[in-house]
Design a protein around this motif. Structure first.
Motif, mmCIF file in Angstrom:
data_model
loop_
_atom_site.group_PDB
_atom_site.id
_atom_site.type_symbol
_atom_site.label_atom_id
_atom_site.label_comp_id
_atom_site.label_asym_id
_atom_site.label_seq_id
_atom_site.Cartn_x
_atom_site.Cartn_y
_atom_site.Cartn_z
ATOM 1 N N LYS A 698 47.450 52.287 27.995
ATOM 2 C CA LYS A 698 47.841 52.969 27.777
ATOM 3 C C LYS A 698 47.143 54.374 28.671
ATOM 4 N N ARG A 699 45.889 54.201 28.273
ATOM 5 C CA ARG A 699 45.351 55.254 29.041
ATOM 6 C C ARG A 699 43.484 54.504 29.639
ATOM 7 N N ASN A 700 43.888 53.006 30.110
ATOM 8 C CA ASN A 700 42.719 52.648 31.483
ATOM 9 C C ASN A 700 41.550 52.280 30.529
ATOM 10 N N LYS A 701 41.518 52.811 29.226
ATOM 11 C CA LYS A 701 40.266 51.731 28.644
ATOM 12 C C LYS A 701 39.836 51.012 28.553
ATOM 13 N N GLY A 702 38.192 50.258 28.428
ATOM 14 C CA GLY A 702 37.505 48.824 28.069
ATOM 15 C C GLY A 702 37.868 47.780 28.842
ATOM 16 N N LYS A 703 38.799 47.146 28.842
ATOM 17 C CA LYS A 703 38.927 45.983 28.985
ATOM 18 C C LYS A 703 40.008 46.257 30.067
ATOM 19 N N PHE A 704 41.256 46.702 29.936
ATOM 20 C CA PHE A 704 42.141 47.922 30.603
ATOM 21 C C PHE A 704 41.542 48.556 32.167
ATOM 22 N N SER A 705 40.561 49.023 31.986
ATOM 23 C CA SER A 705 40.185 49.703 32.315
ATOM 24 C C SER A 705 39.849 49.580 34.518
ATOM 25 N N ARG A 706 39.607 50.958 35.639
ATOM 26 C CA ARG A 706 40.028 50.503 36.669
ATOM 27 C C ARG A 706 38.936 49.237 37.252
ATOM 28 N N GLY A 711 37.050 44.258 38.821
ATOM 29 C CA GLY A 711 36.420 42.671 38.336
ATOM 30 C C GLY A 711 36.978 42.075 38.409
ATOM 31 N N ARG A 712 37.909 41.378 37.812
ATOM 32 C CA ARG A 712 39.066 40.162 37.128
ATOM 33 C C ARG A 712 39.400 40.235 38.921
ATOM 34 N N GLY A 713 39.857 41.594 40.165
ATOM 35 C CA GLY A 713 40.439 40.532 40.951
ATOM 36 C C GLY A 713 39.317 40.402 41.564
#
Length: 715
Positions: A698-706, A711-713
Motif C-alpha cells: 500500500k505504501r510502496n515500501k520494500g519489494k513493492f517500491s518503484r 528493476g523487475r521490469g
C-alpha cells in the motif's frame, strides 16, 4: 587576552617592550609573563614610565577593571628590589620588630580587598619571595559583643607577622592605625618609601579620612605616593594635597572612550525597568528561568533581610545562590567569593549596607558634611555586630560576572557606579539591570541623577543584551517644530542622537501574568520566621566549623550537642520538585525557548530483506500425503453447501471443487491434495496473516517500491 576590548589596552605597546623600556626587574618581568599579560592597559602603559623612570607621584582616575592594581604594584616592588640590591649588607642592621624594615604601605578600604591585593603581590613576587615579604593587617575587632577575645587573638597573630619583618604592608586604615597606636610600628617614619591609597574615594566614603590624616603623621615627609580612584571629588582633592607632592595626573575618561568607539557597541549595557515593588520577584523568576539573564550574576540589595529573602525565594525554584553580608566572618566571606569565582554557584546576593544605604541620599551631601559626619558614622558602625571593614561593591575581583541586577536601587549615582563596575571588567561585555519601584519618588529622583552622571551612548549602540529602546524613545522634544529656532533645532538633533544611561528596557509586563500565581504562592513561604531561622542556621554552621572553638567543644561536649540538635531541628521550607521546571503552557508568546528536537533512533535493517516464508505456517500448507479417502465416505457436511440438500452431496465432486485452484484445469483430486496452497499474489508467496506485505504494498515500501518494480521490469 583576546577577550579584552581594545579600548582598555594599549595597541601600540607590549608588556615585554614596556618592561624593557622602563628597566623593570627581571624577576618581575618573568612573573608578569607567567601571569599571561601580553599587552598593558592604557593606565599601565602611562603609569609605569612615570612611576619607575621619573619617580613621580601619581593620581590615577580610571574606572574599575582598568588595571590600576598592577599599575602601582609593579613600581612598588621594583623600588624595593632595587633598594635591596644596593644595600644588602645594611638590611639586617636596619630591620627590627618595630617596623624599621617596612618600605611600602598599601591602604585599601575593605578586608576582602586587602586579601585580593595580597594575592596579586604574591603572584608578582613568585621569583623573589625570599627577598620581598608581604603582611596583611586589619582592625582587631569587628564590633559586637564577645569580640574582645577574638580581637586579642587577631592582634597577637598580626604582631607575630610583623616580627617576620615584612617589606610591604597591606592594610585598612583602621588596622594600620591600631598598630601605630599600640607602638608596634614606631619606625615607619624612617623606613617607608612608598604609600598607596587604593580606591581612595571609597576609603573616604567609609569615613577613614581622619584615620588617613593621623597615619600621615607617622610617615616620613618624603616618599613616593600613589592615589588610585574611580571618581574625583572635592574631598579627594584635599586628600591629594596631603599625600602627594607635585603628582602626575592620569585620567582615563569614559567620554573619550565613547567618542573613540562610537561606531562599536558599548561593552556595558545599562537598562532599568520601572515596576511595582510586588512584581520584583516575578521579573527575577522569569528573567532567570527563561534565560534572559545568562551566565554568572550579582544581585545587590540594601538590607541583609532582603538578601536572605531573595535567597529563600530562589531556592524554592531550585536556583542555587549565596548571601554575602557583613555578619559573616572574614574567612567565610572569602570562601564564598572563592566558591563563586570557581563556579560552584552562579548567583551571588551581595549586601553593601555600609557603602550604599548608610551613605547620603543625594550626591551633594558628602561634600557638605565633610569628614566629621563620616567619622561619626564609622564609630556608629563599629558598635554594631557587622564588620566595619566590609565592602563588596568596589575593588573585589568577581570573575566572569555577566550581569549585575540592582534589586534595590542604590540611593545615589556613586553607589550605582560602584555596583555596575563588577561586570564588564577588563573589556568584557556585561549587562546591568536596575529595578526601580514605580511608587517610590526617591528612587525615581535617584534614577534621574544616575542618568545625568553616566555618559550617554549613541542611539544605534543600545540593544546589547537583548532589548534596548528604539532610536526615538528618549527624545526630549516637547514643543512644536515651527516654534523652534535654528539653534534649538540643532541642539535637539544632537540630543536625539544619544540615549541616557541606563536606558529603559522595552518589556511588556502583561506577558508575566501567567507566572503570577506560581510566584506569589511561593513568596508566601518566605516569611520573617524563615528568614530569621535561615540566618541563625548559618551562624550555627559557622560556630560548628570554627577552628578556634574546637577546643571549647572538646571541653564542653554538651554545648556541641545542643548546637547540633538545634541545627537538625531548624525548620526549613519544603522545596517542591515540580517547581524546578517551567511548564510549556505558562510560556508567553515571544518568550518561548526553542525546543530541542529529539533525534529518532534509526531502525537497523536486517541484511536479508526477504522474509523466510517457510517458517510461517500461515504462508503455506502441505498435506503431507494424507488423503481424504475413506474419510469422505459416510461423512456428511450438513449445512456446508448453502442451498444444497444433504442427498445431493457428492464426496468426489466436493473434493475436486475444494482443491480446484481456479485455473480451469480439472486435475485429479489426488494431484490437487499434494499441491501447496497459496493465495493468488504477484510473487506467488501468499499474503501474510500479519498484514506486513499488504502494508508495504500500500505504501510502496520494500519489494513493492518503484525502484524494485523498475528493476523487475528491466529483467
Amino acid at each position: 587576552m583576546s577577550s579584552r576590548n581594545e579600548k582598555l589596552l594599549d595597541p601600540n605597546e607590549t608588556f615585554s617592550a614596556l618592561c624593557t623600556t622602563v628597566g623593570l626587574d627581571i624577576r618581575l618581568r618573568k612573573a608578569v609573563s607567567r601571569l599571561g599579560h601580553v599587552r598593558p592597559t592604557l593606565v599601565q602603559s602611562k603609569a609605569l614610565p612615570l612611576a619607575i623612570t621619573s619617580g613621580k607621584d601619581l593620581l590615577v582616575r580610571a574606572r574599575t577593571g582598568s588595571g590600576k592594581t598592577l599599575a602601582y604594584c609593579l613600581p612598588v616592588l621594583h623600588k624595593i628590589l632595587e633598594k635591596k640590591g644596593g644595600d644588602n649588607v645594611n638590611e639586617e642592621e636596619e630591620g627590627d620588630d618595630e617596623g624599621g624594615n617596612i618600605r611600602a604601605v598599601i591602604l585599601v578600604p575593605t578586608r576582602e580587598l586587602s586579601t585580593q591585593v595580597q594575592k596579586t603581590l604574591l603572584s608578582l613576587t613568585y621569583y623573589c619571595r625570599d627577598d620581598v615579604k608581604v603582611a596583611v593587617l586589619s582592625s582587631s575587632s569587628g564590633g559586637g559583643k564577645g569580640s574582645g577575645k577574638r580581637g586579642d587573638v587577631a592582634a597577637a597573630q598580626q604582631e607575630a607577622m610583623l616580627r617576620d619583618r615584612p617589606d610591604v604592608i597591606v592594610s585598612t586604615p583602621a588596622g594600620l592605625l591600631h598598630h601605630i597606636r599600640n607602638g608596634t610600628l614606631k619606625k615607619l617614619k624612617t623606613s617607608v618609601e612608598s604609600l598607596v591609597v587604593d580606591e581612595a574615594d571609597l576609603i573616604l566614603s567609609f569615613g577613614y579620612s581622619n584615620d588617613v590624616t593621623e597615619i600621615m603623621k607617622s610617615l616620613p615627609k618624603i616618599f613616593q605616593g600613589y592615589l588610585m580612584s574611580a571618581t574625583l571629588s572635592d574631598e579627594l582633592q584635599s586628600l591629594k594635597r596631603v599625600i602627594l607632592h607635585s603628582p602626575a595626573v592620569l585620567k582615563l575618561e569614559e567620554e573619550d572612550e565613547l567618542n573613540a568607539n562610537s561606531s562599536s557597541k558599548a561593552a556595558l549595557s545599562q537598562f532599568y525597568l520601572t515596576i511595582p515593588k510586588k512584581d520584583k520577584n516575578i521579573v527575577l523568576y522569569v528573567f532567570l528561568k527563561l534565560g534572559l539573564l545568562k551566565g554568572k550574576g550579582l544581585f545587590f540589595v540594601n538590607t541583609t533581610d532582603g538578601g536572605y529573602r531573595l535567597k529563600l525565594f530562589l531556592e524554592q525554584f531550585h536556583i542555587r545562590s549565596a548571601v554575602l553580608n557583613a555578619e559573616l566572618p572574614l574567612r567565610s566571606r572569602l570562601n564564598i567569593i572563592e566558591q563563586f569565582n570557581i563556579g560552584n554557584f552562579d548567583y551571588l546576593i551581595a549586601t553593601d549596607e555600609s557603602t550604599d544605604v548608610n551613605s547620603s541620599k543625594k550626591d551633594g551631601d558628602d561634600d557638605d558634611e565633610g569628614g566629621n559626619k563620616k567619622s561619626h558614622n564609622k564609630k556608629r558602625k563599629r558598635g554594631s555586630k557587622k564588620d566595619s571593614e566590609y565592602g563588596v561593591s568596589r575593588g573585589l575581583d568577581f570573575r566572569g560576572v555577566s550581569f549585575v541586577v540592582n534589586v534595590d536601587f542604590p540611593p545615589n549615582s556613586k553607589s550605582y557606579t560602584h555596583r555596575i563596575g563588577r561586570t564588564a571588567r577588563g573589556g568584557a561585555s556585561g549587562v546591568a539591570l536596575s529595578l526601580v519601584e514605580a511608587e517610590s519618588e526617591e528612587q525615581l529622583e535617584a534614577l534621574q541623577q544616575v542618568q545625568e552622571s553616566q555618559p550617554p551612548l549613541p542611539s544605534g549602540s543600545v540593544g546589547v543584551g537583548g532589548g534596548g529602546p528604539s532610536n526615538g524613545d528618549l527624545r526630549t522634544a516637547t514643543g512644536d517644530d515651527e516654534d523652534m529656532s535654528e539653534d534649538e533645532e540643532g541642539k535637539q538633533s544632537d540630543k536625539s542622537q544619544f540615549l541616557a544611561q541606563p536606558s529603559p528596557l522595552e518589556f511588556d509586563l502583561n506577558e508575566l501574568e501567567g507566572f503570577r500565581y506560581r510566584v506569589e504562592d511561593v513568596s508566601r513561604a518566605v516569611t520573617k520566621v524563615a528568614v530569621r531561622e535561615t540566618r541563625a542556621a548559618e551562624l550555627r554552621a559557622e560556630i560548628l566549623n570554627s577552628d578556634r572553638l574546637s577546643s571549647h567543644f572538646e571541653e564542653n561536649p554538651s554545648d556541641l550537642q545542643l548546637l547540633q540538635h538545634d541545627r537538625q531541628a531548624t525548620h526549613v521550607s519544603k522545596i517542591q520538585d515540580h517547581l524546578k521546571n517551567v511548564p510549556k503552557y505558562m510560556l508567553p508568546r515571544g518568550m518561548q525557548v526553542a525546543a530541542t528536537r529529539k533525534r529518532r533512533r534509526k531502525k537497523v535493517r536486517r541484511n536479508d530483506s526477504s522474509r523466510n516464508n517457510n517458517s510461517d505456517p500461515l504462508q503455506s500448507y502441505d498435506a503431507g500425503g494424507v488423503t481424504l479417502d475413506g474419510v469422505a465416505g459416510g461423512v456428511t457436511l450438513d449445512g456446508v453447501a448453502s442451498g444444497a440438500d444433504n442427498n445431493d452431496y457428492d464426496p468426489e465432486t466436493a473434493d475436486a471443487e475444494f482443491f480446484d485452484d481456479g485455473s480451469g484445469d480439472g486435475g485429479t483430486p489426488k494431484e490437487a491434495k499434494e499441491k501447496r496452497i497459496f493465495m493468488d499474489t504477484s510473487d506467488g508467496t501468499g499474503k501474510s496473516a500479519s498484514g506486513r506485505n499488504a502494508w508495504k504494498e500500500k505504501r510502496n515500501k520494500g519489494k513493492f517500491s518503484r525502484s524494485s518494480k523498475k528493476g523487475r521490469g528491466k529483467l
